[in-house]
Design a protein around this motif. Structure first.
Motif, mmCIF file in Angstrom:
data_model
loop_
_atom_site.group_PDB
_atom_site.id
_atom_site.type_symbol
_atom_site.label_atom_id
_atom_site.label_comp_id
_atom_site.label_asym_id
_atom_site.label_seq_id
_atom_site.Cartn_x
_atom_site.Cartn_y
_atom_site.Cartn_z
ATOM 1 N N VAL A 131 0.767 -1.302 0.019
ATOM 2 C CA VAL A 131 0.282 0.062 0.126
ATOM 3 C C VAL A 131 0.884 1.162 0.027
ATOM 4 C CG1 VAL A 131 -1.668 1.253 1.416
ATOM 5 C CG2 VAL A 131 -1.977 -1.235 1.258
ATOM 6 N N GLN A 132 0.487 2.283 -0.905
ATOM 7 C CA GLN A 132 1.384 3.581 -0.849
ATOM 8 C C GLN A 132 0.585 4.506 -0.612
ATOM 9 O OE1 GLN A 132 1.117 1.636 -4.161
ATOM 10 N NE2 GLN A 132 2.829 0.098 -3.189
ATOM 11 N N LEU A 133 1.127 5.541 0.067
ATOM 12 C CA LEU A 133 0.398 6.841 0.767
ATOM 13 C C LEU A 133 1.145 7.998 0.150
ATOM 14 C CD1 LEU A 133 -0.465 6.142 4.386
ATOM 15 C CD2 LEU A 133 -1.670 5.382 2.376
ATOM 16 N N VAL A 134 0.258 9.020 -0.560
ATOM 17 C CA VAL A 134 0.931 10.213 -1.187
ATOM 18 C C VAL A 134 0.300 11.142 -0.493
ATOM 19 C CG1 VAL A 134 1.325 11.383 -3.593
ATOM 20 C CG2 VAL A 134 1.541 8.843 -3.285
ATOM 21 N N GLU A 135 1.064 12.009 0.023
ATOM 22 C CA GLU A 135 0.657 13.119 0.692
ATOM 23 C C GLU A 135 0.930 14.423 0.120
ATOM 24 O OE1 GLU A 135 2.231 11.490 5.011
ATOM 25 O OE2 GLU A 135 2.285 13.591 4.619
ATOM 26 N N SER A 136 0.109 15.599 0.243
ATOM 27 C CA SER A 136 0.320 16.734 -0.467
ATOM 28 C C SER A 136 -0.484 17.847 0.462
ATOM 29 C CB SER A 136 -0.424 16.873 -1.954
ATOM 30 O OG SER A 136 -1.516 16.664 -2.094
ATOM 31 N N GLY A 137 0.201 19.114 0.263
ATOM 32 C CA GLY A 137 -0.732 20.155 0.881
ATOM 33 C C GLY A 137 -0.096 21.049 1.880
ATOM 34 N N GLY A 138 1.224 20.532 2.462
ATOM 35 C CA GLY A 138 1.718 21.078 3.454
ATOM 36 C C GLY A 138 2.571 22.594 2.996
ATOM 37 N N GLY A 139 3.147 23.481 3.774
ATOM 38 C CA GLY A 139 3.645 24.700 3.090
ATOM 39 C C GLY A 139 3.916 25.522 4.355
ATOM 40 N N LEU A 140 4.065 26.851 4.202
ATOM 41 C CA LEU A 140 4.175 27.910 4.847
ATOM 42 C C LEU A 140 2.959 28.911 4.889
ATOM 43 C CD1 LEU A 140 6.048 29.731 6.905
ATOM 44 C CD2 LEU A 140 7.057 30.732 4.593
ATOM 45 N N VAL A 141 2.478 29.158 6.159
ATOM 46 C CA VAL A 141 1.563 30.086 6.121
ATOM 47 C C VAL A 141 1.496 30.933 7.556
ATOM 48 C CG1 VAL A 141 0.186 28.259 7.658
ATOM 49 C CG2 VAL A 141 -1.184 30.110 6.421
ATOM 50 N N SER A 162 -9.649 -3.498 2.488
ATOM 51 C CA SER A 162 -10.457 -2.478 3.193
ATOM 52 C C SER A 162 -9.616 -1.720 4.041
ATOM 53 C CB SER A 162 -11.468 -3.453 4.077
ATOM 54 O OG SER A 162 -10.728 -4.109 4.981
ATOM 55 N N ILE A 163 -10.028 -0.383 4.314
ATOM 56 C CA ILE A 163 -9.494 0.319 5.387
ATOM 57 C C ILE A 163 -10.011 0.662 6.497
ATOM 58 C CG2 ILE A 163 -8.803 2.889 5.594
ATOM 59 C CD1 ILE A 163 -8.138 2.867 2.296
ATOM 60 N N ASP A 164 -9.547 0.333 7.554
ATOM 61 C CA ASP A 164 -9.992 0.593 8.993
ATOM 62 C C ASP A 164 -9.827 1.681 9.456
ATOM 63 O OD1 ASP A 164 -8.708 -2.843 9.577
ATOM 64 O OD2 ASP A 164 -10.710 -1.993 8.831
ATOM 65 N N THR A 165 -8.750 2.509 9.520
ATOM 66 C CA THR A 165 -8.756 4.018 9.881
ATOM 67 C C THR A 165 -7.960 4.739 9.077
ATOM 68 O OG1 THR A 165 -6.745 3.585 11.560
ATOM 69 C CG2 THR A 165 -8.939 3.149 12.461
ATOM 70 N N MET A 166 -8.169 6.072 9.064
ATOM 71 C CA MET A 166 -7.165 7.005 8.323
ATOM 72 C C MET A 166 -7.202 8.175 9.117
ATOM 73 S SD MET A 166 -9.053 6.846 4.477
ATOM 74 C CE MET A 166 -7.469 7.260 3.519
ATOM 75 N N GLY A 167 -5.831 8.464 9.307
ATOM 76 C CA GLY A 167 -5.406 9.542 10.371
ATOM 77 C C GLY A 167 -4.352 10.401 10.028
ATOM 78 N N TRP A 168 -4.160 11.366 10.618
ATOM 79 C CA TRP A 168 -3.038 12.310 10.729
ATOM 80 C C TRP A 168 -2.279 12.396 11.937
ATOM 81 C CZ3 TRP A 168 -1.482 14.341 6.172
ATOM 82 C CH2 TRP A 168 -2.255 14.085 4.970
ATOM 83 N N TRP A 217 2.584 4.251 6.537
ATOM 84 C CA TRP A 217 2.873 5.763 6.735
ATOM 85 C C TRP A 217 2.937 6.553 5.302
ATOM 86 C CZ3 TRP A 217 2.071 8.163 11.521
ATOM 87 C CH2 TRP A 217 2.100 7.427 12.409
ATOM 88 N N GLY A 218 2.507 7.827 5.298
ATOM 89 C CA GLY A 218 2.996 8.682 4.353
ATOM 90 C C GLY A 218 4.649 9.316 4.524
ATOM 91 N N GLN A 219 5.028 10.012 3.526
ATOM 92 C CA GLN A 219 6.303 10.316 3.358
ATOM 93 C C GLN A 219 6.467 11.565 4.406
ATOM 94 O OE1 GLN A 219 4.370 11.063 1.091
ATOM 95 N NE2 GLN A 219 4.493 12.885 0.052
#
Length: 121
Positions: free
Chosen positions: A2-12, A30-36, A111-113
């Motif tokens: 399973v691969q996870l690809v994240e996006s959306g970070g930055g400076l604010v 199936s996916i049981d949980t998704m989290g950050w 885990w994502g990167q």
């Protein structure tokens, strides 16, 4: 796998908003949980928000009322909308998915990167 690809970070700036996305792909039954989770520099990784397969959500006390976790089941994607950001929210944010690759497969965590979120004061 399973691969996870994240996006959306930055400076604010403080008070601003960011939206993180994480898409899961590969051999998913199936996916049981998704989290950050997040890990500030020099600190341990901590749970930020999690959404369970039935749809219930849990948040860290420090982000309640400011962050919102959601998901698109059809796309195997989880989002984290972060509003009213504070400098103390600065960290590397990691997506975590607990999934099964088959009906008899045990639940595994992936885990994502990681994506950097920096909030300036």
């Amino acid at each position: 796998q399973v691969q996870l690809v994240e996006s959306g970070g930055g400076l604010v700036q403080a008070g601003g908003s960011l939206r993180l996305s994480c898409s899961a792909s590969g051999s998913i039954f199936s996916i049981d949980t998704m989290g950050w989770y997040r890990q500030p520099a020099g600190n341990e990784r901590e749970l930020v928000a999690i959404i369970i397969s039935g749809g219930s959500r849990n948040y860290a006390t420090s982000v309640k009322g400011r962050f919102t976790i959601s998901r698109d089941i059809a796309k195997n994607t989880v989002y984290l909308q972060m509003d009213s950001l504070k400098p103390e929210d600065t960290a590397v944010y990691y997506c975590n998915v607990r999934a099964r690759r088959g009906v008899r497969d045990p639940q595994r965590g992936y885990w994502g990167q990681g994506t950097q979120v920096t909030v300036s004061s």
